[in-house]
Design a protein around this motif. Sequence first.
Motif, short mmCIF file in Angstrom:
data_model
loop_
_atom_site.label_atom_id
_atom_site.label_comp_id
_atom_site.label_asym_id
_atom_site.label_seq_id
_atom_site.Cartn_x
_atom_site.Cartn_y
_atom_site.Cartn_z
N GLY A 149 38.93 117.42 90.86
CA GLY A 149 38.93 118.70 91.56
C GLY A 149 39.30 118.56 93.02
N ARG A 150 38.77 117.53 93.68
CA ARG A 150 39.10 117.28 95.09
C ARG A 150 40.59 116.97 95.25
N ARG A 151 41.11 116.11 94.38
CA ARG A 151 42.51 115.73 94.48
C ARG A 151 43.46 116.89 94.15
N ILE A 152 43.09 117.72 93.18
CA ILE A 152 43.92 118.88 92.84
C ILE A 152 43.93 119.87 94.01
N LYS A 211 48.84 120.62 99.87
CA LYS A 211 50.03 119.85 100.23
C LYS A 211 51.31 120.55 99.77
N TRP A 212 51.34 120.97 98.51
CA TRP A 212 52.56 121.59 97.96
C TRP A 212 52.89 122.93 98.63
N ARG A 251 60.05 127.52 92.36
CA ARG A 251 60.09 126.69 91.15
C ARG A 251 59.80 125.22 91.45
N GLU A 252 60.31 124.71 92.55
CA GLU A 252 60.06 123.32 92.91
C GLU A 252 58.57 123.07 93.15
N ILE A 253 57.90 124.03 93.79
CA ILE A 253 56.46 123.90 94.02
C ILE A 253 55.70 124.00 92.70
N ARG A 276 52.85 119.19 87.81
CA ARG A 276 53.07 117.81 87.37
C ARG A 276 52.02 116.89 88.01
N GLU A 277 51.82 117.05 89.32
CA GLU A 277 50.83 116.23 90.01
C GLU A 277 49.43 116.50 89.49
N ALA A 278 49.08 117.76 89.31
CA ALA A 278 47.75 118.12 88.81
C ALA A 278 47.52 117.55 87.40
N THR A 279 48.52 117.63 86.55
CA THR A 279 48.41 117.07 85.21
C THR A 279 48.18 115.56 85.28
N GLY A 280 48.90 114.89 86.17
CA GLY A 280 48.71 113.45 86.35
C GLY A 280 47.32 113.11 86.84
N ILE A 281 46.78 113.93 87.74
CA ILE A 281 45.42 113.71 88.26
C ILE A 281 44.40 113.84 87.12
N ILE A 282 44.56 114.85 86.30
CA ILE A 282 43.63 115.06 85.17
C ILE A 282 43.77 113.91 84.17
N PHE A 283 44.99 113.50 83.89
CA PHE A 283 45.25 112.39 82.98
C PHE A 283 44.55 111.12 83.48
#
Length: 138
Positions: free
Chosen positions: A21-24, A30-31, A80-82, A88-95
């Motif tokens: 949650g903190r990282r997301i 950031k985005w 779209r880029e954001i 993608r980053e959030a999915t990686g964090i959860i993974f």
Amino acid sequence: MPLALNYTEGTMTPEAGLEAGRRITDAFLKWHGLAGNAVMTPNVTMQIQALPKTGALSGGRPVDGAWLECKTPSFALVDREIQVGFFREATGIIFEAAKGDLPKDRIWTNLVHTVDGTWNMDGEAMTNEELASRISQG
């Protein structure tokens, strides 16, 4: 901007959910170019909830999974880029939080935009223009 991370029990520890949650939250700021913004940072909130094994379905059947929902004013997450980069980053964090045991096809994300004028900050319903003005002060 309330973000919500829900996951089925056992897919990650409570501590890993908290760190995710903190990282997301950091990634969201950031985005949007708002990392360190004094107005926006405390207004990006996160609700984290572990669901019981019987509390989530996919195709009508119990499923181990994780869900990230973002509720934002209509001007957030429109580029779209954001969208691609943040989710993608959030999915990686959860993974990572699930130590790779939760496949990415069991991590779902979505966005809900609010109606202009309904965003509440500091007890005041604001239009997108008013909100943007407030954010620019941070």
